[in-house]
Design a protein around this motif. Sequence first.
Motif: not given
Length: 160
Positions: A74-75, A77-78, A81-82, A90, A93, A95
């Motif tokens: 999930a991290d 993917e974030r 995306a950022g 971003l 972030l 994580v």
Amino acid sequence: MTSSAAGQAPTGDEEALARCADEPIAVPGAVQPHGALLAVSEPDLAVVVASAGAADLFGGPVAGRALDELLDPADAERLRAGLAGDLAELNPLRVRVGREDVDLVVHRADGLLVTEWSRSGARRRPAAPGTAGCPRCCSGCRPAPRSTSCPACSPATCAR
């Protein structure tokens, strides 16, 4: 130090900023002991260069590995995306790396994505005595003399 208006003493905020400006947070060639720096290629996010503290932070060697392997899915993917947008939006972030929360800041330089990893808040490990950030001789953004009570932080050896 400049004052807020001609003839007026600086405000508390101006004094705090001036003290922080003098703090040695960006020592050339050094990475804070509670973090790591990785330079990665894009778009595969493979680690090209890693600082000495990277193995400690990530639990082993990271050179040649992709960030997708080092982060929770999930991290990762974030992060991806950022990276497709404005990096200013971003950063930072938060994580997870292993069992720790880590703040990640990224920027691009010389064709690489430079990633700065810093253990979050209270989870940071204290700096070793005699190094910049040693809690016994350095006090954040407050002017503090070098400690004479810390055996490794005498005025002659403290990095501050």
